[in-house]
Design a protein around this motif. Structure first.
Motif, PDB file in Angstrom:
ATOM      1  N   ILE A 280       0.826  -1.214   0.000  1.00  0.00           N
ATOM      2  CA  ILE A 280       0.000   0.000   0.000  1.00  0.00           C
ATOM      3  C   ILE A 280       0.857   1.259   0.000  1.00  0.00           C
ATOM      4  CG2 ILE A 280      -0.234   0.055   2.517  1.00  0.00           C
ATOM      5  CD1 ILE A 280      -2.814   1.071  -0.186  1.00  0.00           C
ATOM      6  N   ASP A 281       2.038   1.209   0.642  1.00  0.00           N
ATOM      7  CA  ASP A 281       2.909   2.383   0.651  1.00  0.00           C
ATOM      8  C   ASP A 281       3.402   2.726  -0.747  1.00  0.00           C
ATOM      9  OD1 ASP A 281       2.643   2.833   3.325  1.00  0.00           O
ATOM     10  OD2 ASP A 281       4.448   1.728   3.901  1.00  0.00           O
ATOM     11  N   HIS A 282       3.542   1.724  -1.608  1.00  0.00           N
ATOM     12  CA  HIS A 282       3.943   2.014  -2.990  1.00  0.00           C
ATOM     13  C   HIS A 282       2.838   2.784  -3.715  1.00  0.00           C
ATOM     14  CE1 HIS A 282       6.813  -1.229  -2.068  1.00  0.00           C
ATOM     15  NE2 HIS A 282       7.558  -0.725  -3.029  1.00  0.00           N
TER      16      HIS A 282
ATOM     17  N   GLY B  74       5.767 -10.561  -4.045  1.00  0.00           N
ATOM     18  CA  GLY B  74       5.439 -10.111  -5.390  1.00  0.00           C
ATOM     19  C   GLY B  74       6.302  -8.933  -5.784  1.00  0.00           C
ATOM     20  N   THR B  75       5.844  -8.191  -6.779  1.00  0.00           N
ATOM     21  CA  THR B  75       6.600  -7.071  -7.326  1.00  0.00           C
ATOM     22  C   THR B  75       5.667  -5.903  -7.613  1.00  0.00           C
ATOM     23  OG1 THR B  75       8.055  -8.681  -8.421  1.00  0.00           O
ATOM     24  CG2 THR B  75       8.221  -6.382  -9.139  1.00  0.00           C
ATOM     25  N   ALA B  76       6.127  -4.713  -7.248  1.00  0.00           N
ATOM     26  CA  ALA B  76       5.416  -3.487  -7.639  1.00  0.00           C
ATOM     27  C   ALA B  76       6.158  -2.905  -8.844  1.00  0.00           C
ATOM     28  CB  ALA B  76       5.367  -2.492  -6.494  1.00  0.00           C
ATOM     29  N   LEU B  77       5.479  -2.856  -9.974  1.00  0.00           N
ATOM     30  CA  LEU B  77       6.043  -2.264 -11.187  1.00  0.00           C
ATOM     31  C   LEU B  77       5.615  -0.797 -11.216  1.00  0.00           C
ATOM     32  CD1 LEU B  77       7.359  -2.274 -13.977  1.00  0.00           C
ATOM     33  CD2 LEU B  77       5.265  -3.292 -14.897  1.00  0.00           C
ATOM     34  N   VAL B  78       6.566   0.097 -10.986  1.00  0.00           N
ATOM     35  CA  VAL B  78       6.282   1.535 -10.901  1.00  0.00           C
ATOM     36  C   VAL B  78       6.817   2.205 -12.153  1.00  0.00           C
ATOM     37  CG1 VAL B  78       6.590   3.643  -9.568  1.00  0.00           C
ATOM     38  CG2 VAL B  78       6.425   1.445  -8.384  1.00  0.00           C
ATOM     39  N   ILE B  79       5.917   2.645 -13.009  1.00  0.00           N
ATOM     40  CA  ILE B  79       6.287   3.268 -14.281  1.00  0.00           C
ATOM     41  C   ILE B  79       6.120   4.780 -14.138  1.00  0.00           C
ATOM     42  CG2 ILE B  79       5.770   3.408 -16.744  1.00  0.00           C
ATOM     43  CD1 ILE B  79       4.617   0.547 -16.475  1.00  0.00           C
TER      44      ILE B  79
ATOM     45  N   VAL C 298       1.199   2.348 -11.420  1.00  0.00           N
ATOM     46  CA  VAL C 298       1.681   1.278 -10.545  1.00  0.00           C
ATOM     47  C   VAL C 298       0.892   0.007 -10.846  1.00  0.00           C
ATOM     48  CG1 VAL C 298       2.065   0.547  -8.163  1.00  0.00           C
ATOM     49  CG2 VAL C 298       2.237   2.970  -8.760  1.00  0.00           C
ATOM     50  N   VAL C 299       1.637  -1.062 -11.122  1.00  0.00           N
ATOM     51  CA  VAL C 299       1.033  -2.370 -11.366  1.00  0.00           C
ATOM     52  C   VAL C 299       1.596  -3.339 -10.322  1.00  0.00           C
ATOM     53  CG1 VAL C 299       0.694  -4.247 -13.020  1.00  0.00           C
ATOM     54  CG2 VAL C 299       0.893  -1.880 -13.833  1.00  0.00           C
ATOM     55  N   LEU C 300       0.731  -3.865  -9.482  1.00  0.00           N
ATOM     56  CA  LEU C 300       1.149  -4.805  -8.448  1.00  0.00           C
ATOM     57  C   LEU C 300       0.896  -6.227  -8.932  1.00  0.00           C
ATOM     58  CD1 LEU C 300       2.152  -5.192  -5.507  1.00  0.00           C
ATOM     59  CD2 LEU C 300      -0.256  -5.199  -4.807  1.00  0.00           C
ATOM     60  N   VAL C 301       1.947  -7.043  -8.940  1.00  0.00           N
ATOM     61  CA  VAL C 301       1.810  -8.431  -9.375  1.00  0.00           C
ATOM     62  C   VAL C 301       2.252  -9.349  -8.241  1.00  0.00           C
ATOM     63  CG1 VAL C 301       2.205  -7.849 -11.795  1.00  0.00           C
ATOM     64  CG2 VAL C 301       4.124  -8.549 -10.394  1.00  0.00           C
ATOM     65  N   ASP C 302       1.670 -10.524  -8.190  1.00  0.00           N
ATOM     66  CA  ASP C 302       2.021 -11.466  -7.128  1.00  0.00           C
ATOM     67  C   ASP C 302       3.256 -12.278  -7.517  1.00  0.00           C
ATOM     68  OD1 ASP C 302       1.160 -13.401  -8.889  1.00  0.00           O
ATOM     69  OD2 ASP C 302      -0.687 -13.869  -7.807  1.00  0.00           O
ATOM     70  N   SER C 303       3.599 -13.263  -6.694  1.00  0.00           N
ATOM     71  CA  SER C 303       4.841 -14.011  -6.909  1.00  0.00           C
ATOM     72  C   SER C 303       4.822 -14.831  -8.193  1.00  0.00           C
ATOM     73  CB  SER C 303       5.105 -14.925  -5.707  1.00  0.00           C
ATOM     74  OG  SER C 303       4.016 -15.811  -5.511  1.00  0.00           O
ATOM     75  N   ARG C 304       3.624 -15.085  -8.741  1.00  0.00           N
ATOM     76  CA  ARG C 304       3.549 -15.823 -10.009  1.00  0.00           C
ATOM     77  C   ARG C 304       3.416 -14.880 -11.204  1.00  0.00           C
ATOM     78  NH1 ARG C 304      -0.071 -19.823  -7.648  1.00  0.00           N
ATOM     79  NH2 ARG C 304      -1.605 -19.580  -9.303  1.00  0.00           N
ATOM     80  N   GLY C 305       3.567 -13.581 -10.963  1.00  0.00           N
ATOM     81  CA  GLY C 305       3.532 -12.625 -12.054  1.00  0.00           C
ATOM     82  C   GLY C 305       2.145 -12.222 -12.502  1.00  0.00           C
ATOM     83  N   ARG C 306       1.116 -12.516 -11.675  1.00  0.00           N
ATOM     84  CA  ARG C 306      -0.262 -12.168 -12.029  1.00  0.00           C
ATOM     85  C   ARG C 306      -0.614 -10.784 -11.492  1.00  0.00           C
ATOM     86  NH1 ARG C 306      -3.078 -17.158  -9.212  1.00  0.00           N
ATOM     87  NH2 ARG C 306      -1.834 -16.216  -7.550  1.00  0.00           N
ATOM     88  N   ILE C 307      -1.314 -10.000 -12.280  1.00  0.00           N
ATOM     89  CA  ILE C 307      -1.697  -8.651 -11.864  1.00  0.00           C
ATOM     90  C   ILE C 307      -2.756  -8.735 -10.765  1.00  0.00           C
ATOM     91  CG2 ILE C 307      -2.780  -6.485 -12.589  1.00  0.00           C
ATOM     92  CD1 ILE C 307      -1.593  -6.904 -15.348  1.00  0.00           C
TER      93      ILE C 307
ATOM     94  N   PRO D 158      10.697  -4.963  -5.369  1.00  0.00           N
ATOM     95  CA  PRO D 158      10.253  -6.203  -4.708  1.00  0.00           C
ATOM     96  C   PRO D 158       9.398  -5.896  -3.485  1.00  0.00           C
ATOM     97  CG  PRO D 158      12.581  -5.802  -4.295  1.00  0.00           C
ATOM     98  CD  PRO D 158      12.148  -4.793  -5.307  1.00  0.00           C
ATOM     99  N   VAL D 159       8.379  -6.729  -3.260  1.00  0.00           N
ATOM    100  CA  VAL D 159       7.502  -6.606  -2.089  1.00  0.00           C
ATOM    101  C   VAL D 159       7.651  -7.887  -1.279  1.00  0.00           C
ATOM    102  CG1 VAL D 159       5.152  -6.249  -1.265  1.00  0.00           C
ATOM    103  CG2 VAL D 159       5.882  -5.205  -3.421  1.00  0.00           C
ATOM    104  N   LYS D 160       8.043  -7.757  -0.028  1.00  0.00           N
ATOM    105  CA  LYS D 160       8.291  -8.950   0.789  1.00  0.00           C
ATOM    106  C   LYS D 160       7.911  -8.679   2.229  1.00  0.00           C
ATOM    107  CE  LYS D 160      13.164  -7.573   1.072  1.00  0.00           C
ATOM    108  NZ  LYS D 160      14.563  -7.991   0.804  1.00  0.00           N
ATOM    109  N   ASP D 161       7.757  -9.768   2.967  1.00  0.00           N
ATOM    110  CA  ASP D 161       7.568  -9.665   4.405  1.00  0.00           C
ATOM    111  C   ASP D 161       8.500 -10.667   5.068  1.00  0.00           C
ATOM    112  OD1 ASP D 161       6.406 -12.130   4.047  1.00  0.00           O
ATOM    113  OD2 ASP D 161       4.392 -11.536   4.680  1.00  0.00           O
TER     114      ASP D 161
END
Length: 669
Positions: free
Chosen positions: A231-233, A313-318, A242-251, A304-307
């Motif tokens: 959420i901070d991203h 997953g990954t936050a893609l920030v364009i 901003v496109v947030l994708v999970d660990s399998r690359g799904r939006i 990268p987004v991790k805990d």
């Protein structure tokens, strides 16, 4: 002319001679004149011919041991989710002489279980761990054909394309991603043809559905953690795409102007939630991900987004060329600046650090088109924040509709939320009535006390949140709505989920981002400002001048814990204002319960005597803090409870006290 047998997916044993004859004609390119081959099988044979599959091939190709281990690692989540279903199949088919297999999307067997003799026979054709059973290498078979058609299929004996596989019978069902509906793998049961049973197809279909259900449960939990961490991203990069994708690359979530991203960087991304972004599947090795990424995707855009449990997953920030310059808001001056600019949060009175931090977070959340869950005690100002979020959001001109989920019976609440059609029930208004969702179309719907929502109504609310479609009671017509939902509750919804009173999937839909609201006791420094605001407001309401407060009353209002928060303070103060005679409000108008509560909680020091005359308010507060710490023998937590404030607030006040200049005591003659 080509022919096929339509109807049931389950082969008929009586058709074996017909199928065998048809296969011989097919591989010899002779005309097929006899009916009896299933259309799914015939279509598979035709694909095999197109791929030049050799019908005399003896066995399936086998992957090297290291490659099998790599595929098992890449499909670890699928393997873990499938384990209970595969064990159930094994128990059911223990005495049937069959093999139970889990395959990846390419048809490679990841795990195999079954009777020892059946395993030994299967190894002769590489029907074993590491064997690849895709149609284009080993022809028609249940695994490969299920992959090709993305549908359950049972292939028996002569229906297979390759000669040495014809002594087998098999049934397989695809496992689809519950989020994106893409193929994740296949579950298969195979045995020599004498083990054929029509029920086998139903068993593998049930197993596949069970695996999909477990994957869906895991996805919900994963996406909750991912959204919480990301959420901070969304807040920090609110002006970017901003496109947030999970660990399998799904939006999972998209925010920002897609058109601007395309124009600025020639971005070519799918816009549907659940779609795959190439090169962001964290299960693949980094070298594979790098090769898959499109040229326009720059590595510096990947966050990268991790805990504590690892990568989520990954936050893609364009970055967008048209974005506004970011400024860092200084909390001490934010209120004044915002008020001058017509701040949407200006009606929320107070300047304490905890409230300013809450308002600052709310300002960042407001432009995001995300559902918000307000968490706070009764009377903490949840509706004030909801209205402010609406005014500061992207739809300020749209309607703001509020509904208290705890104020209606189940039947009335259903009609309130979803509306009803003409004649839906006795007393229904002629022509029907739109519900709150329709009324809020293009704006914000505030669901207050959402924790009170009846359990059997929650699936209906979930469907509207998921699909944006409302169906009125007694009607069949679907109405599409675009509504931002802000929900609020004073309940612990996680506890309600554990108790079975609130749906977990609905919670995740409502709580994409949460905003905890501080109780009034955690910001006692705001009480004076709230009283001043109420004094002026009530003076206008009753057509008189603001009233003065007796010092003892003033101190009591500042010392009371206000369990009912701002609502309780407002109600108490208005009653005293209305009942007071003249321009002064005194302690005689205090509710007895408040007066007694404050009296009981006042700490009295054995070493310090409070003077009979009142000093300055700051001095009284300073002395009360020092007395509480002395009486608790330095225990800060105990002192904070005695004073009715939070420990963090007490630390702030102590820092202020320590910063004060030390004055010499007055000299006495």
């Amino acid at each position: 002319m080509p022919f096929s047998r339509c109807g049931t997916l389950i082969p008929r044993l009586g058709d074996e001679p017909v199928v065998a004859s048809a296969w011989e004609h097919f591989v010899q390119d002779q005309p097929l004149e006899v009916a009896g081959v299933c259309s799914v099988v015939l279509a598979s044979w035709q694909r095999c011919r197109s791929e030049a599959v050799d019908p005399a091939r003896h066995s399936a190709p086998a992957a090297a041991a290291e490659r099998v281990r790599q595929l098992q690692r890449q499909n670890r989540e699928l393997c873990e989710a499938a384990r209970p279903a595969l064990e159930s199949l094994r128990d059911i088919l223990r005495e049937c002489g069959t093999l139970i297999m889990l395959c990846d999307p390419g048809g490679t067997v990841l795990h195999l279980n079954g009777e020892t003799r059946a395993r030994s026979v299967g190894e002769g054709i590489n029907l074993a761990t590491g064997g690849c059973w895709n149609e284009d290498v080993i022809g028609t078979n249940a695994i490969g054909t299920a992959i090709a058609t993305a549908a359950p299929v049972q292939i028996h004996a002569d229906e297979h394309f390759c000669l040495d596989v014809k002594r087998w019978t098999c049934a397989a069902a695809p496992i689809l991603d519950p989020f994106s509906r893409t193929l994740l793998g296949v579950v298969d049961v195979s045995g020599v043809k004498e083990t054929f049973h029509g029920h086998t197809l139903g068993l593998v279909v049930a197993a596949a559905r069970q695996i999909e259900g477990e994957l869906a449960r895991r996805d919900v939990a994963l996406h909750e953690r991912l959204l919480t961490r990301a959420i901070d991203h969304f807040i920090r990069y609110a002006s970017d795409y901003v496109v947030l994708v999970d660990s399998r690359g799904r939006i999972v979530r998209i925010n920002g102007n897609a058109q601007a991203a395309r124009e600025s960087h020639e971005v070519r991304l799918p816009s549907e939630v659940g779609s795959q972004v190439p090169g962001l599947n964290l299960a693949l090795p980094e070298i594979d991900r790098s090769c898959q990424r499109p040229e326009w995707l720059r590595p510096e855009w990947l966050h990268p987004v991790k805990d504590h449990d690892g990568m989520l997953g990954t936050a893609l920030v364009i970055p967008l060329a048209t974005r506004q310059n970011r400024t860092t808001v200084s909390l001490p001056t934010a209120t004044a600046t915002a008020t001058m600019a017509g701040d949407a949060f200006g009606e929320i009175i107070g300047g304490s650090a905890v409230l300013e931090a809450t308002k600052a977070r709310a300002r960042r959340i407001a432009p995001l088109d995300l559902p918000v869950l307000l968490l706070g005690e009764t009377g903490a100002g949840k509706e004030l924040f909801a209205r402010a979020l609406h005014r500061a959001g992207n739809r300020p001109e749209g309607p703001f509709i509020a509904v208290n989920c705890g104020a209606f019976t189940r039947e009335l609440l259903a009609s309130e939320l979803f509306g009803y059609s003409d004649g839906a029930f006795t007393g229904a208004r002629r022509g029907g009535l739109p519900g709150k969702f329709e009324q809020a179309d293009g704006g914000t719907l505030f669901l207050d006390e959402v924790g009170e929502l009846p359990l059997d109504m929650q699936p209906h609310l979930l469907r509207v949140l998921q699909d944006g479609i409302v169906v009125r009671l007694g009607d069949t017509r679907e109405r599409r709505v675009s509504v931002r939902v802000v929900a609020a509750t004073n309940r612990d919804l996680q506890q309600e989920i554990s108790a079975g009173r609130f749906r977990e999937d609905l919670y995740h839909r409502l709580c994409v981002v949460s905003l905890p609201l501080p109780p009034l006791r955690d910001r006692p420094g705001d009480i004076e400002a709230i009283i001043a605001h109420l004094n002026s407001k009530l003076a206008r309401k009753y057509g008189c001048v603001p009233k003065q407060l007796e010092p003892a009353l003033h101190q009591t209002l500042l010392s009371y814990r206000w369990p009912g928060n701002i609502r309780e303070l407002q109600n108490v103060f208005e009653v005293m204002f209305a009942l007071s005679e003249g321009d002064i409000i005194d302690t005689s108008l205090l509710p007895p319960s408040i007066a007694q509560s404050v009296k009981d909680s006042l700490p009295m020091s054995t070493s310090t005597r409070i003077p009979g005359t009142f000093g300055r308010l700051e001095e009284l507060e300073r002395q009360a803090i020092l007395d509480a710490i002395a009486n608790s023998h330095g225990n800060i937590s105990m002192a904070a409870r005695t004073l009715g404030i939070s420990r963090s607030t007490l630390y702030v006040k102590l820092a202020t006290i320590r910063a004060e200049p030390v004055l010499a005591p007055p000299s006495h003659p």
